[in-house]
Design a protein around this motif. Structure first.
Motif, PDB file in Angstrom:
ATOM      1  N   UNK A  90       0.828  -1.202   0.000  1.00 38.29           N
ATOM      2  CA  UNK A  90       0.000   0.000   0.000  1.00 38.29           C
ATOM      3  C   UNK A  90       0.864   1.254   0.000  1.00 38.29           C
ATOM      4  N   UNK A  91       1.929   1.259   0.823  1.00 36.29           N
ATOM      5  CA  UNK A  91       2.817   2.407   0.890  1.00 36.29           C
ATOM      6  C   UNK A  91       3.503   2.661  -0.448  1.00 36.29           C
ATOM      7  N   UNK A  92       3.928   1.599  -1.111  1.00 31.95           N
ATOM      8  CA  UNK A  92       4.615   1.761  -2.394  1.00 31.95           C
ATOM      9  C   UNK A  92       3.672   2.284  -3.480  1.00 31.95           C
ATOM     10  N   UNK A  93       2.406   1.994  -3.336  1.00 33.60           N
ATOM     11  CA  UNK A  93       1.444   2.507  -4.329  1.00 33.60           C
ATOM     12  C   UNK A  93       1.159   3.983  -4.142  1.00 33.60           C
ATOM     13  N   UNK A  94       1.530   4.514  -2.977  1.00 33.56           N
ATOM     14  CA  UNK A  94       1.239   5.912  -2.664  1.00 33.56           C
ATOM     15  C   UNK A  94       2.471   6.807  -2.694  1.00 33.56           C
ATOM     16  N   UNK A  95       3.658   6.214  -2.517  1.00 30.97           N
ATOM     17  CA  UNK A  95       4.880   7.022  -2.477  1.00 30.97           C
ATOM     18  C   UNK A  95       6.076   6.156  -2.852  1.00 30.97           C
ATOM     19  N   UNK A  96       7.194   6.809  -3.141  1.00 31.57           N
ATOM     20  CA  UNK A  96       8.416   6.096  -3.512  1.00 31.57           C
ATOM     21  C   UNK A  96       9.155   5.673  -2.247  1.00 31.57           C
ATOM     22  N   UNK A  97       8.786   4.522  -1.716  1.00 27.55           N
ATOM     23  CA  UNK A  97       9.422   4.012  -0.509  1.00 27.55           C
ATOM     24  C   UNK A  97      10.038   2.651  -0.808  1.00 27.55           C
ATOM     25  N   UNK A  98      10.932   2.251   0.053  1.00 29.11           N
ATOM     26  CA  UNK A  98      11.662   0.988  -0.109  1.00 29.11           C
ATOM     27  C   UNK A  98      12.243   0.869  -1.517  1.00 29.11           C
ATOM     28  N   UNK A  99      13.033   1.830  -1.938  1.00 28.18           N
ATOM     29  CA  UNK A  99      13.573   1.774  -3.305  1.00 28.18           C
ATOM     30  C   UNK A  99      14.525   0.600  -3.525  1.00 28.18           C
ATOM     31  N   UNK A 100      15.037   0.024  -2.446  1.00 29.79           N
ATOM     32  CA  UNK A 100      15.945  -1.126  -2.594  1.00 29.79           C
ATOM     33  C   UNK A 100      15.220  -2.463  -2.464  1.00 29.79           C
ATOM     34  N   UNK A 101      13.893  -2.393  -2.407  1.00 27.50           N
ATOM     35  CA  UNK A 101      13.115  -3.615  -2.524  1.00 27.50           C
ATOM     36  C   UNK A 101      12.568  -4.174  -1.222  1.00 27.50           C
ATOM     37  N   UNK A 102      11.749  -5.205  -1.397  1.00 26.39           N
ATOM     38  CA  UNK A 102      11.131  -5.922  -0.287  1.00 26.39           C
ATOM     39  C   UNK A 102      11.774  -7.298  -0.202  1.00 26.39           C
ATOM     40  N   UNK A 103      12.265  -7.656   0.978  1.00 24.86           N
ATOM     41  CA  UNK A 103      12.958  -8.924   1.168  1.00 24.86           C
ATOM     42  C   UNK A 103      12.329  -9.678   2.340  1.00 24.86           C
TER      43      UNK A 103
END
Length: 586
Positions: free
Chosen positions: A459-472
């Motif tokens: 949800x956060x990624x759909x609203x803003x540029x967060x976790x640019x290094x990915x989800x692990x």
């Protein structure tokens, strides 16, 4: 002629299957009577009309049912034709003793083949002994009851001692089969159709043998004993058509069973199978609206759990034997359980319960019956410790400034968080709970924690540029519900999910439990002592919801790139898993 093996149409619960069973039994019994008369024809000096009539009527019935079985049962036409020809040949050849005997021998051999239903080895030998003794009994019964003693050939077998011998053969063969079945010394011998059928195949000939010994006379023994032998023969020939009962539940060994609810076969898994709280799990394909009750207690609805597949109900099981009832609407079925008396404190319920159940399922699928004494969340393995440390090094090498860490209070989650923090501190990376604009999200908790963390991150990624290094995520979080909750997620693995062993496990667990998806915990349990076969050096794999690639006509696709949505053995349905790094360095 080949008859269905291991149950007719799924067992004896329907009218159609019951009719098929009756057809099979009458066909074999009348065939045995015909073979017995032909076998003993050389012992007669004359051929009374009544013998011919009995043989002809029995042959007609047996032949007619053989033809009917081609149309209504799984019987090969060639075997049916052979049965018809031999059954007809015996009464037709009764005027000539030797040809009649040979035709009867051939028919008897065919009856053995039909009775064995594909079995071999010791079972085939037992079938041969039981059928041969029954055929001989029917022959001597006809000789004794239908033919005056004056028309018996002198010097032939004495009916009295032969009755004892044939009865003894039937009893011994039946007893060996009963003991070999594993049902002889537990409650299934009287609590299941298979046990009752085997018991009848032993007890009835035993009664007949005792009767023959008591009467001390051939004619009386055959007069009163033939019905018992016929009933025993029917029981013996029914063995192949009666479903094998499930193994008795063992306290502490999770229960994997099938239930018939609302005309559907519904797999069910019960863990940890101890007194107290237990999880009852159904695959997603079982549908909704399932309810569970234990030992007559209140019904509990089976509902989804975060991060887990299918539905789950938590019920309280009493000590010892009881029944778990599964119901939907007005239909229900039961699963027998035996929890014993020992209460063991495990993580088999609560947030970590579904993962623990998945591990138990992996062991059950491969045939092991291990007592559940621990769960994956009880501690962090050495392999996963190393994989997490190297994952942090991979993120540092990519330029990430920090790690947003999500864990849980389980022993594994606490230790995994410490490992990530130690590795990040050594490499100068921040560790904080915020998404940040230069962080990577690393989830090391259990399934429930991961479900919340990944859903929030998506949800956060759909609203803003967060976790640019990915989800692990940690290795144990590679499962369909979690990976499918976001567009792309990466995981450090020591094996390639596209290789033979992981694919084989994925297919087997899906086949055994209603299409259930594979999990790392289940895979490790499935491997057992072979885990070392797949413990290679860790690499980072990316799982993405992309499973269709445009290709030219006839162009082969790359490994791991399925061209359709449902490929057997996929670890994550409708997704692609590929390596995105080389071997991770220290």
């Amino acid at each position: 002629m080949e008859h269905p093996h291991g149950g007719l149409d799924g067992g004896l619960g329907t009218g159609a299957s019951a009719l098929l069973l009756v057809l099979r039994l009458v066909l074999l019994l009348t065939g045995a009577v015909v073979a017995g008369i032909g076998l003993l024809r050389p012992q007669l000096t004359a051929l009374p009309r009544r013998v011919v009539v009995v043989a002809a009527v029995s042959a007609a019935v047996s032949a007619a049912l053989a033809l009917v079985s081609v149309a209504v049962a799984d019987v090969h036409w060639l075997g049916a034709v052979g049965h018809v020809l031999l059954a007809a040949a015996v009464p037709a050849l009764l005027r000539w003793p030797t040809p009649a005997r040979w035709a009867a021998v051939a028919l008897g051999l065919l009856l053995v083949v039909e009775t064995t239903a594909g079995r071999s080895g010791v079972d085939f030998a037992l079938d041969t002994a039981y059928v041969a003794a029954s055929v001989a009994w029917f022959g001597f019964a006809a000789l004794t009851l239908l033919v005056p003693p004056s028309q018996h050939r002198p010097g032939g077998p004495r009916p009295g001692p032969l009755a004892l011998t044939l009865g003894g053969v039937l009893v011994v063969a039946g007893a060996v089969r009963l003991v070999g079945s594993g049902l002889a010394f537990d409650r299934r011998v009287v609590g299941s159709p298979a046990g009752l059928v085997l018991l009848a195949a032993v007890v009835l000939p035993l009664v007949v043998t005792a009767l023959a010994a008591f009467l001390r006379a051939g004619p009386k023994a055959y007069r009163y004993g033939t019905l018992g032998v016929a009933a025993g023969f029917l029981a013996w020939t029914a063995i192949a058509a009666v479903p094998v009962p499930p193994a008795l539940p063992v306290p502490g060994v999770p229960v994997l069973a099938d239930t018939a609810v609302a005309d559907r076969l519904v797999p069910v898994l019960i863990t940890p199978h101890r007194p107290g709280a237990n999880l009852v799990h159904f695959p997603a394909t079982a549908g909704v609206d399932l309810k569970v009750s234990a030992d007559g207690g209140p019904e509990v609805a089976a509902v989804p759990r975060p991060g887990a597949e299918g539905t789950w109900a938590e019920v309280e099981l009493p000590e010892g034997r009881s029944d778990v009832t599964v119901s939907r609407g007005g239909s229900s079925d039961t699963v027998a359980v035996d929890t014993g008396t020992e209460r063991v404190d495990t993580r088999a319920t609560g947030d970590d319960g579904p993962e623990c159940a998945s591990a138990a399922l992996g062991g059950l699928v491969t045939g092991r019956k291990d007592v559940l004494t621990s769960c994956p969340a009880d501690g962090l393995s050495t392999q996963d410790d190393e994989a997490l440390r190297k994952l942090v090094g991979f993120l540092a090498a990519r330029g990430a400034a920090g790690v947003a860490l999500k864990s849980d209070p389980s022993p594994r989650g606490v230790r995994a968080a410490e490992v990530v923090q130690e590795a990040a501190s050594g490499l100068g990376l921040r560790v904080d709970p915020d998404q940040g604009t230069d962080n990577a999200l690393v989830v090391v908790g259990g399934w429930a924690t991961a479900a919340t963390a990944l859903s929030t991150a998506g949800t956060q990624q759909s609203e803003a540029a967060v976790y640019p290094y990915g989800l692990y995520v940690a290795p144990w979080l590679l499962n369909t519900p979690l990976v499918s909750s976001v567009t792309t997620v990466a995981v450090p693995l020591r094996f390639d999910p596209r290789e033979t062993q992981p694919v084989t496990y994925a297919i087997e667990v899906g086949n055994a439990f209603g299409g259930e998806s594979p999990t790392l915990a289940g895979f490790h349990a499935w491997l057992g002592d072979r885990r070392g076969d797949v413990d290679g050096e860790p690499r980072v794999f990316a799982a993405a919801q992309v499973n269709v690639m445009a290709m030219g006509p006839g162009e082969p696709h790359a490994p791991g790139m399925p061209m359709n949505e449902e490929l057997p053995g996929q670890w994550v349905a409708k997704a692609t898993i590929v390596p995105v790094s080389g071997v991770l360095l220290d």
